[in-house]
Design a protein around this motif. Structure first.
Motif, PDB file in Angstrom:
ATOM      1  N   SER A   1      34.457  34.819  36.563  1.00 22.80           N
ATOM      2  CA  SER A   1      34.380  36.280  36.650  1.00 22.80           C
ATOM      3  C   SER A   1      33.564  36.820  35.485  1.00 22.80           C
ATOM      4  O   SER A   1      33.513  36.218  34.401  1.00 22.80           O
TER       5      SER A   1
ATOM      6  N   ARG B   1      33.679  38.454  40.933  1.00 22.21           N
ATOM      7  CA  ARG B   1      34.564  37.290  40.862  1.00 22.21           C
ATOM      8  C   ARG B   1      34.141  36.271  41.911  1.00 22.21           C
ATOM      9  O   ARG B   1      33.945  36.626  43.081  1.00 22.21           O
ATOM     10  N   TRP B   2      34.023  35.061  41.479  1.00 23.33           N
ATOM     11  CA  TRP B   2      33.808  33.931  42.389  1.00 23.33           C
ATOM     12  C   TRP B   2      35.062  33.068  42.347  1.00 23.33           C
ATOM     13  O   TRP B   2      35.479  32.635  41.274  1.00 23.33           O
ATOM     14  N   THR B   3      35.711  32.874  43.474  1.00 25.67           N
ATOM     15  CA  THR B   3      36.929  32.082  43.544  1.00 25.67           C
ATOM     16  C   THR B   3      36.759  30.955  44.547  1.00 25.67           C
ATOM     17  O   THR B   3      36.047  31.078  45.543  1.00 25.67           O
TER      18      THR B   3
ATOM     19  N   ASN C   1      43.809  35.776  32.293  1.00 30.13           N
ATOM     20  CA  ASN C   1      43.376  34.942  33.408  1.00 30.13           C
ATOM     21  C   ASN C   1      44.094  33.598  33.423  1.00 30.13           C
ATOM     22  O   ASN C   1      44.068  32.895  34.434  1.00 30.13           O
TER      23      ASN C   1
ATOM     24  N   GLN D   1      32.603  40.868  33.824  1.00 27.17           N
ATOM     25  CA  GLN D   1      32.708  42.322  33.862  1.00 27.17           C
ATOM     26  C   GLN D   1      32.026  42.883  32.634  1.00 27.17           C
ATOM     27  O   GLN D   1      32.100  42.294  31.549  1.00 27.17           O
TER      28      GLN D   1
ATOM     29  N   GLU E   1      32.601  43.971  42.014  1.00 22.52           N
ATOM     30  CA  GLU E   1      33.606  44.961  41.652  1.00 22.52           C
ATOM     31  C   GLU E   1      32.977  46.118  40.886  1.00 22.52           C
ATOM     32  O   GLU E   1      32.028  45.921  40.119  1.00 22.52           O
TER      33      GLU E   1
ATOM     34  N   LYS F   1      44.519  41.143  38.861  1.00 22.79           N
ATOM     35  CA  LYS F   1      43.116  41.266  39.251  1.00 22.79           C
ATOM     36  C   LYS F   1      42.796  42.621  39.860  1.00 22.79           C
ATOM     37  O   LYS F   1      41.715  43.180  39.627  1.00 22.79           O
TER      38      LYS F   1
ATOM     39  N   SER G   1      33.673  37.465  30.170  1.00 25.32           N
ATOM     40  CA  SER G   1      33.408  36.405  31.133  1.00 25.32           C
ATOM     41  C   SER G   1      34.528  35.378  31.058  1.00 25.32           C
ATOM     42  O   SER G   1      35.068  35.109  29.975  1.00 25.32           O
TER      43      SER G   1
END
Length: 944
Positions: A256, A941-943, A217, A258, A901, A145, A304
């Motif tokens: 996520s 990113r959402w975790t 991922n 980008q 990010e 990551k 995604s």
């Protein structure tokens, strides 16, 4: 022999089922071991040692009579251990980071005191593994990551010292077409892409590629092994082992995104470079769009991902899934449409990963993994046989691939474990016309190739469907004693490739600067199939010879058997219909490969070690081996073309005589031929400095022996007649060798082991690794090497036109330097970056000799390519690439956060040429592709 191997495999598999099956394969798990002593250094047997990790659970063991304990088959994670014994104070060791195929040493010293007292040992786990000579680098989920990369296995591997990747990625620009991975002079066939330890390679060609584009991922870590590889693995190049994520008793996951577009990129085309690129634009495109503005940008790119894992039934049944959509549209600087626009390399990848884990009982575990990959490359320009390809002549790769695996794991006792797994992977691999107006058998559509400008227009020469399958069964047994860690196993494989090739007109018109030159005839349509079956037994022992000395002893016996079924050629414009009988024993090899490694703990404290390995690896056998002798295969014949009516369209009565189709009926293997192999040697020193920094210096030597070459024994070297010819663009004189006309159709191609094709590598790696501690981490290294051998491959050794055969081979890079790091700034900011330097790849200077250059002599071959200088005398420019990323973590809950990010790729906006013409003429050294410009990639990113 085949029947015996199958029966033996069934017996082994049945035995594993009977004992209620397996444990985790070592390639996906690690080990924690240590010795318990008192303050005087005396060993303490009988201590209770408990291992735990959040969401994974606990294990317990007791130290043996030598005071040692051991936890094996641990999935990659961060663990802690608690050591207890009445009369002594308890000791807790935390932050023990376990990676795949690594033994973490965690010695414990007990002090006399009350049991209620607990001593917390918070130091990091050692980075140095003193039990193995294996050379490897592991990138865990946090590194995957943090470090700026293209989210693919090749851009990740490019950060590892000693590993060379054939292409340079800028923020994901090369993620849609795989690259070649090599290390320390390894052949390209010796790359293994393993998921949880099981081979998932394509069998096509030499078998060194993958046919699934993986979603990183979905992996807990990616491990790159490059020397000192155990007998459990057949290959000895680069082992890329992907350890899939597993659900736990806690729900974890994330989403996520980008992306980037043209507004987030710079322009790296200088006026001079722009003019060179414009010179390669076809005249028709320039006439249609005289004000063409070139760009090397990515039009749009995004990725995604959503992943989640957790319990279905706590302590019993878990799941994990990861879904990805990846899209990228890149402008190309070597391909142009008829209306004067740049071609677009447009791509889309959809991935799905589903994994279920069932703890059947405390000693039995079942895993099921399914990976789906849907890939579309709507315009493949790299399969036209030229540097510049008209988008209409591109091919559309519309692939549907999947992998499925089933595993049972069984721990019979603390010393005896069993593994068994079965896996199957497949891909339909279609390469069809991008332009739907191009249809099979439309003889009015003829592919055009200009050999002077290296340009393909109108249509591709041929199109293809090439289904492939790879089936595997592995079974093994592991036994641990005080001084031996033994693993024995059996492996079975069955692989297949079944290509179907077709074209429009069964020919390609060849021009030189627009003037008719020759025609390539094709034997399309054709369909054939090739199978490779194999079995192997192996024995591997990690033997603790003395307290400081561990020997890694391995032995592998492997069989490879190739065959061709009954094949039929339906007939085409240039060859009649025929049927051929099956062909077996192509090949039928049985070989023994010993492995030896040694690790010596210099001071006995796990801080410094001398490591040495001596290994033999038999080179992989892919479907190209039986396909060489296939009587049905894709073949061509180039003939002279006299365009008598001047219409630039070849008619059959305008074609001359060529040398015929080189089909497999003219090929044969020597009965004395043996399987090629590699001897690899490594020796070096590793030292762990204060601050958890590991420094390593390793020397590598590799000999590749018994390479398979080819001689046309029907045409000896003395039958070629030397002719002097002037290369028109440089005025230099060269010698081309004309085949004696009487031997025009003489073909008897003997494939055998030829010593003049042997390869050799010498190199040294100096590397440094620092695990995350006090908010920063660092890894990288300097690699120097020289990889030399036969640069031509399996082309006729009797043909003197194949000159300058020795030189730097493959993607030879004499010097590379890499460094990557992460620093955790205050207020939740994380800064990461990497810098990489590579010497440019070797290049060629080719003179394409054709009939119009020698009007007074009739060439037996319509055209002949010769090298003007040895390979490597000319190189591509060096590459220096810097990438940065910064992220800010916002924590909303103990287990939930969002991190915006920003990635900056190609920070210096380098514009190094990546591809160019190498045939002397108007297009020689003309750039066809450059490094993409500086790119800003935004994401979050959402975790949870």
């Amino acid at each position: 022999m085949v029947r015996r191997s199958i029966l033996f495999g069934i017996s082994i598999a049945a035995l594993c089922v009977f004992v209620c099956i397996p444990s985790w394969a070592q390639l996906q798990t690690g080990t924690i071991s240590g010795t318990v002593t008192d303050v005087t250094g005396a060993v303490i047997p009988g201590t209770n040692v408990t291992l735990s990790a959040p969401g994974i659970g606990t294990q317990a063991t007791v130290s043996d009579d030598r005071g040692t304990y051991r936890f094996i088959k641990l999935v990659p994670a961060t663990y802690s251990i608690k050591v207890e014994l009445p009369g002594f104070r308890n000791v807790m060791r935390e932050n023990l980071v376990v990676n795949a195929d690594v033994t973490v040493r965690a010695d414990v010293k007990l002090e006399v005191g009350a049991v209620a007292d607990t001593i917390m040992v918070t130091g990091e786990a050692p980075l140095l593994d003193t039990t193995t000579a294996l050379n490897q680098a592991f990138l865990d989920s946090q590194l995957l990551k943090n470090i700026p990369n293209g989210n693919d296995l090749w851009s990740l591997g490019r950060t590892v010292p000693g590993i060379i990747i054939s292409k340079y990625d800028i923020g994901g620009s090369q993620a849609f077409q795989q690259s070649t991975i090599t290390a320390h002079g390894s052949p390209s066939s010796e790359v293994l892409y393993a998921v949880d330890g099981l081979d998932t390679n394509t069998p096509a060609g030499s078998g060194g590629s993958m046919h699934i584009y993986y979603d990183v991922n979905g992996f807990e870590e990616v491990n790159y092994q490059s020397s000192g590889i155990s007998a459990e693995n057949a290959r000895g190049g680069v082992i890329v082992n992907m350890v899939s994520k597993t659900g736990t008793d806690n729900f974890h996951g994330g989403f996520s995104f980008q992306g980037s577009n043209t507004r987030l990129q710079s322009n790296n085309l200088t006026p001079d470079l722009t003019q060179q690129l414009l010179a390669g634009v076809p005249a028709l495109a320039r006439a249609t769009n005289p004000n063409l503005v070139l760009s090397s940008k990515t039009l749009g790119m995004f990725e995604s991902n959503f992943n989640v894992g957790g319990p279905i039934a706590r302590g019993k049944l878990w799941f994990f899934t990861s879904e990805r959509l990846y899209s990228g549209n890149n402008l190309t600087t070597g391909n142009y449409t008829a209306d004067g626009k740049q071609g677009v390399d447009d791509n889309r990848i959809k991935d799905g990963v589903w994994k279920f884990t069932w703890q059947v009982s405390p000693k039995h575990r079942l895993n099921y993994l399914y990976i789906l990959n849907l890939k579309d490359r709507y315009h493949r320009y790299d399969m036209g046989g030229a540097t510049f390809v008209d988008p209409r002549a591109a091919r559309w790769q519309n692939s549907h691939a999947y992998i499925t695996q089933l595993k049972w794991n069984h721990e019979a006792s603390s010393k005896l474990l069993f593994d068994a797994m079965i896996g199957y992977s497949t891909n339909d691999v279609p390469y069809i016309p991008t332009d739907k107006s191009i249809t099979k058998g439309d003889t009015s559509i003829i592919s055009h190739l200009d050999i002077a400008t290296s340009t393909v227009t109108v249509a591709n020469a041929f199109y293809q469907y090439a289904p492939i399958t790879n089936g595997r069964i592995n079974a093994s047994m592991s036994y641990f004693t005080g001084s031996h860690d033994i693993k024995a196993g059996y492996q079975f494989s069955r692989e297949m490739e079944r290509p179907y090739n077709y074209s429009t007109s069964d020919m390609q018109a060849r021009f030189r600067n627009g003037a008719p030159d020759s025609v390539t005839l094709l034997n399309t349509p054709n369909r054939f199939a090739a199978y490779v079956r194999g079995w192997a037994v192996f024995l591997q022992d990690n033997w603790k010879v003395a307290p400081r000395l561990t020997a890694n002893l391995g032995l592998r016996l492997e069989s490879k058997f190739g065959y061709l079924p009954k094949l039929s050629y339906p007939g085409g414009r240039f060859l009649p219909a025929q049927t051929f009988s099956p062909i077996k024993n192509v090949p039928n090899f049985l070989d023994l490969a010993p492995r030896f490694g040694m690790a010596y703990d210099i001071f006995g404290n796990g801080r410094a070690a001398v490591k040495l390995s001596v290994s033999r690896y038999d080179l992989n056998i892919g479907t190209e081996f039986p396909e060489r002798v296939s009587p049905v295969q894709n073949a061509s014949s180039t003939v002279p073309w006299n365009d008598k009516n001047g219409d630039l369209i070849p008619q059959l009565d305008e074609l001359g005589i060529g040398t015929g189709f080189d089909l497999g009926v003219y090929n044969r293997y020597s009965p004395d031929m043996k399987r090629p192999y590699t001897n690899e040697y490594s020796i070096g020193l590793q030292y762990q400095l204060p601050g958890n920094v590991l420094v390593s210096g390793m020397y590598f030597h590799r000999d590749v022996r018994r390479n398979i070459g080819m001689k046309n024994v029907a045409v000896p070297m003395e039958s070629y007649i030397p002719i002097s010819v002037i290369e028109p663009t440089t005025g230099r004189q060269a010698t081309v060798y004309n085949l004696n006309p009487a031997l025009r159709l003489a073909k008897d191609y003997l494939f055998n082991n030829y010593s003049e094709m042997d390869n050799q590598f010498n190199g040294f790696d100096l590397s440094l690794t620092r695990r995350m501690n006090n908010h920063w981490q660092l890894f990288g290294g300097l690699s120097i090497g020289d990889n030399r051998g036969d640069v031509r491959g399996a082309v006729d050794l009797n043909d003197p036109n194949n000159n300058f055969r020795r030189g730097p081979i493959g993607n030879d890079v004499p010097l590379s330097f890499k460094v990557s790091g992460t620093y955790e700034l205050p207020v939740g900011l994380t800064l990461s970056g990497n810098f990489q330097h590579f010497t440019g790849f070797p290049d060629l200077q080719i003179f394409q000799v054709t009939q119009n250059l020698i009007p007074n002599v009739v060439l037996t071959r319509t055209s002949q390519a010769i090298y003007m200088v040895p390979r490597g005398d000319i190189r591509y420019p060096n590459n220096n690439i810097t990438d940065l990323s910064i992220a800010k973590r916002f924590k909303f809950h103990e287990n939930m956060s969002v991190s915006p990010e920003l990635g900056i790729f190609n920070l210096t906006n380098s514009n190094v040429v990546q591809s160019r013409g190498n045939i002397l003429g108007t297009a020689y050294l003309r750039p066809a592709g450059v490094l993409p410009p500086r790119l800003f990639r935004l994401g979050f990113r959402w975790t949870f």
